[in-house]
Structure formats: structure tokens, C-alpha cells
Scaffold this active site. Structure first.
Site, PDB file in Angstrom:
ATOM      1  CB  CYS A 135      -0.918   0.008   1.214  1.00  0.00           C
ATOM      2  SG  CYS A 135      -1.995   1.457   1.280  1.00  0.00           S
ATOM      3  N   GLY A 235      -3.158  -5.679 -13.435  1.00  0.00           N
ATOM      4  CA  GLY A 235      -3.427  -5.744 -14.872  1.00  0.00           C
ATOM      5  C   GLY A 235      -4.737  -5.158 -15.331  1.00  0.00           C
TER       6      GLY A 235
END
Length: 507
Positions: A135, A235
Site C-alpha cells: 500500500c 493488470g
């Protein structure tokens, strides 16, 4: 906002990453093989929806260790869930029997002991534990969590090794790639040695965002360098627009599985091999889960807005944007009757809940302390009137020494508890609070109630302190002075102590 189950519901910390999934490949968690696709989703309604559409494994949103350590585990009979609830009655994590063998609990942590404590708290209700080391958000990195861990391999090793040895469930972690391919491979090799069951790799550096291309070559190099399963992530922007694209991304990275975030959030039915369902049907199914499991309306609204995307400017989108409750959201999607039916059913099922003492008593504590399970809620008191003020005023009137407060902090979850001494008798609440001030007010309430004295609540009727305050404020105005008037809380406070601190630390 108070839920039907009697608690307030927290908004998840990671709304911007509400869903992720994984492609066709087996993922081995020790002796257990879980077939993909795998979905990473935030709250329970989205996780269940993902399971409906073909996901076999779901992740919760990242939850911070300190926040979780404040929670107690509650079986919610009304909703059929297990809730982890903070002292101020907010639900931080909610799960259910259906996803018990499918949900991976993801935490944000920077400390091995805290991570293990959280894992032990939830391990009987989840399929695995994941540590988020990717993160890039400031709230995470400033606390040494998330992507900040990438620059501290020794701490990563400590956290993961402690978890693998300390719990019986599979342990995984999620990282981002480092500035160079070599650095990244060295890190994942070190992670592999900790005994984790799998590693998820977001194919971007910590400073890169979705508009930047995903580095498939680095993920591929990682897959070749380690023997444990690698889950490719990142992706959605470049590859994944339909179910078949999940396989394309997997081939490009040579990964065992593929984790998807935004594409799954935009339409969770992307997991269907037969093709996605109409968005209208998907949103209605999501709303049904959100109502049944009492999901916070703002989280529900956010997820629906993400699904609508370019349609937010049409009539329905504008009505959704204006909705301020779950009922209004249901009205927008012509589901008013469903909302009323479920609401009535939940009202009948909901039991009366009691505030339970979540403390563990210290056998070394003074036996003469009078204890009471109470908590201060400022909404129940007039402006600028508090139990501490009432107690101080009573002590002055009775010519007792002023109250003395001693407050301790519990290091593991940073909660506070205070003891107040009045007329040589000690009083405290059995509940821990999130701040020193709240803990002192709770101690004052315990004292006042034990003595049968008014504590200043609105429900007690006319309070002489309120009138006294008004008179003193008026006198100050007449004299052209400024001040806070009334009773100054000049009670004596002993030094604040952290439990387990040495004498040198205290001094």
C-alpha cells in the site's frame, strides 16, 4: 451510524480498492489447494457477490492491526455473521459462515507481535492471513506499514516468520516491485524463506499509479526465481476487460494466479466464464447483499457509483449520488419493497445487546477499586458540562480534596483506562477508551454513579452547573473579559503511565 444489529459500522479503509480476483490456477496453502479465480474485495456484500460469480478465494480490505486489537469478537445472531467490534461499537470486520473457507484476512502492520495477536484473534473465522506490504498511501507508510516495509527486509522477515510459526492458517503477503529487478528478486527470495504459502506482486513501484504500465517482466522474473505460488496483480488497466483477459495477463507474467482490483469492482461478474451479466442485474444483487448484511449506506453507494462509472451523469446516477440512506438507494433501483421486507425481518431478529466488559482484569490490581462498565458519550451532556466537572464541584462542596486521576495506556492497542481517587476511595471503568480524556470522564462517571450523585446528563433535568456557567459567562461579558468560566477542571493528575514501562521510562 448505528446498524440494525446494534453497532455503528465503520467505512473500510480501502474504498478505492474494493475488489480483486485471480485467474485459473491452483494456489497451494500448505496442504490445502484453492482453485482460482481469487477475488480481493472489501466488505462482506462484495465478497459474497464475487463468490456467486465464480471466485473461490476472497480478500477483505486492509485492516490496521491496532484497530483490530481494540475489537472483541461478537456472534451476530440477527445477521448470521461474526463481527469484530471496537469499544465505541463500530464493526471493523464482518464475516459469515459461507465465506469462512474462502476469505483471506489482510492486515496492515509494522510489528510482529501485534500482527500475531490480530491473526490469533481472527484465524478461526478466516481461510488465511495476508500482510499488505504494497500500500503506497501516506496513512500507511507514515506508520511504517504497507510499502514502507519494502525498505526494511528484516522487519518483513520478522513479521512473516512470527505469523507462519504462530498460527495454523496459511500466511501470504502482497508487495510492490522495488526500483530494480535485482532488488525485487532478492526481497522475494527472503520472503520465500519465511515459509509463506504464496506471494502477491503488484507489478508497479510504490510511486507508480494505475495509469503507469504494469511491469510484467519483473513479475515473470519473480516467478522464475521462487518455488512458491506467485499472484500477479495490477493488470486491470492494461489487460483485463473480460474473463478471457485474466488468462492473457497470467500468461504475460507466468504467474500461478492473477489478482484483479478495478475490473472486478466495475463489474464483479467478470469472473463468469460464460461472460459478464448486465450491470443492472449485478447492481441489484449487490444491493440485496448490502441490505441483508446491514452494509453502511456510504460504502454501498460508493461501490454502486464505481459500477455506474460513465452513467453517473444520467438520471439514475444523479439520484444515486443524492441518496443519503440505504432506503433511498433502494428507491433509486426500484427495490423499496425488498428493503422494507428485509428491514422488518431484521428488526424481529435483532436481540437486545448489552455492553460487555472486554477487559482482562489484572490480578495485581488494587482490590479496593470500585469498578463499573461505563463509558462517556458527550452527546448525552449539555455543552461544556462533563462528569469530571460535576465530581469536582461535589468535592468542593463536601470539602474533600480534589479528585486525583491516574491513567494508563495499554501498549498493544493504545487504549486508555483511568482510576480516580476521591475521599481515599478509588473508582474506574472496566472498559478501555481510545483517549486519555475519555478514560478520565469514564472514571468520574463510575465514581458519581457509585455515590448516587448526578453526573450532568441532559436527562437529569435542570443542572445547576449549566446555570452557573451562564451566570459566570454573562459576568465575563459584562466586564469585557474572556474566559471559559464555570469550574476549571484543575484536578490533580499523576504522570501518565504506559503499562509495562520501566521506572526510567516513566521519569
Amino acid at each position: 451510524m448505528r446498524s440494525r444489529a446494534g453497532w455503528k459500522v465503520d467505512l473500510p479503509s480501502g474504498l478505492c480498492k474494493e475488489a480483486m480476483t485471480v485467474s485459473n490456477a491452483s494456489l497451494c496453502f500448505r496442504n490445502k489447494t484453492i482453485l482460482a479465480p481469487m477475488v480481493r474485495v472489501g466488505t462482506l456484500p462484495m465478497r459474497l457477490l464475487a463468490l456467486d460469480y465464480g471466485a473461490d478465494l476472497v480478500y477483505c480490505e486492509e485492516l490496521i492491526d491496532i484497530k483490530m486489537l481494540q475489537c472483541r469478537r461478537i456472534v451476530n445472531a440477527a445477521l448470521g455473521t461474526v463481527d469484530f467490534v471496537t469499544p465505541n461499537e463500530r464493526v471493523v470486520f464482518r464475516t459469515c459462515k459461507r465465506e469462512k473457507d474462502s476469505v483471506v484476512f489482510q492486515m496492515g502492520t509494522a510489528d510482529a507481535e501485534r500482527a500475531l495477536a490480530v491473526a490469533k484473534l481472527v484465524e478461526n473465522d478466516v481461510a488465511g492471513i495476508d500482510v499488505n506490504m504494497g500500500c503506497p498511501k501516506e496513512y500507511s507508510t507514515k506508520a511504517g506499514m504497507g510499502a514502507a516495509l519494502l525498505s526494511d527486509p528484516d522487519k518483513i522477515e520478522s513479521i512473516l516468520t512470527t505469523l507462519v510459526k504462530g498460527i495454523c492458517k496459511p500466511v501470504t503477503c502482497k508487495i510492490r516491485i522495488l526500483p530494480s529487478k535485482e532488488e525485487t528478486i532478492n526481497l522475494v527470495k527472503k520472503i520465500e524463506k519465511t515459509g509463506v504459502a504464496a506471494i502477491a506482486v503488484h507489478g508497479r513501484k510504490k510511486e507508480e499509479r494505475p495509469q503507469h504500465p504494469v511491469h510484467c517482466d519483473v513479475i515473470k522474473a519473480i516467478c522464475e526465481a521462487v518455488s512458491i505460488p506467485v499472484i500477479a496483480n495490477g493488470g486491470s488497466h492494461d489487460f483485463i476487460k473480460a474473463y478471457s483477459d485474466i488468462g492473457t495477463f497470467r500468461q504475460a507474467t507466468a504467474a500461478s494466479s492473477v489478482m484483479v482490483a478495478r475490473a472486478a469492482m466495475w463489474n464483479p461478474s467478470i469472473f463468469r466464464k460464460e461472460g459478464p451479466l448486465p450491470l443492472k442485474d449485478v447492481m441489484q444483487e449487490y444491493i440485496k447483499y448490502a441490505v441483508r448484511y446491514d452494509n453502511h449506506y456510504t460504502n454501498t453507494k460508493y461501490c454502486l457509483c464505481q459500477m455506474l462509472r460513465e452513467q453517473l451523469e444520467n438520471v439514475q446516477g444523479k439520484k444515486l449520488h443524492a441518496a443519503q440512506s440505504m432506503q433511498e438507494i433502494c428507491n433509486v433501483f426500484e427495490m423499496s419493497s425488498f428493503y422494507k421486507e428485509i428491514s422488518m425481518l431484521l428488526e424481529v431478529k435483532t436481540p437486545l445487546l448489552e455492553v460487555k466488559d472486554q477487559s482482562e482484569e489484572d490480578p495485581l490490581e488494587d482490590a479496593d477499586v470500585i469498578k463499573m462498565a461505563v463509558r462517556f458519550d458527550k452527546r448525552e451532556y449539555p455543552p461544556q458540562i462533563t462528569p469530571k466537572m460535576c465530581l469536582l464541584e461535589w468535592c468542593r462542596k463536601e470539602k474533600h480534596p480534589q479528585p486525583v486521576y491516574e491513567t494508563v495506556e495499554r501498549p498493544m492497542d493504545r487504549l486508555f483506562r483511568s482510576v480516580v481517587t476521591v475521599a481515599e476511595q478509588k473508582y474506574r471503568s472496566t472498559l478501555w477508551d481510545k483517549s486519555k480524556k475519555l478514560a478520565e470522564q469514564a472514571a468520574a462517571i463510575a465514581c458519581l454513579r457509585s455515590l448516587g450523585l448526578p453526573e450532568g446528563k441532559r436527562s437529569e433535568g435542570v443542572n445547576h452547573l449549566v446555570n452557573k456557567r451562564k451566570r459566570q459567562d454573562q459576568e465575563l461579558l459584562n466586564n469585557g473579559e474572556q474566559g471559559n468560566g464555570l469550574v476549571i477542571e484543575e484536578t490533580y493528575k499523576k504522570p501518565h503511565v504506559t503499562l509495562g514501562a520501566s521506572a526510567a521510562d516513566i521519569s
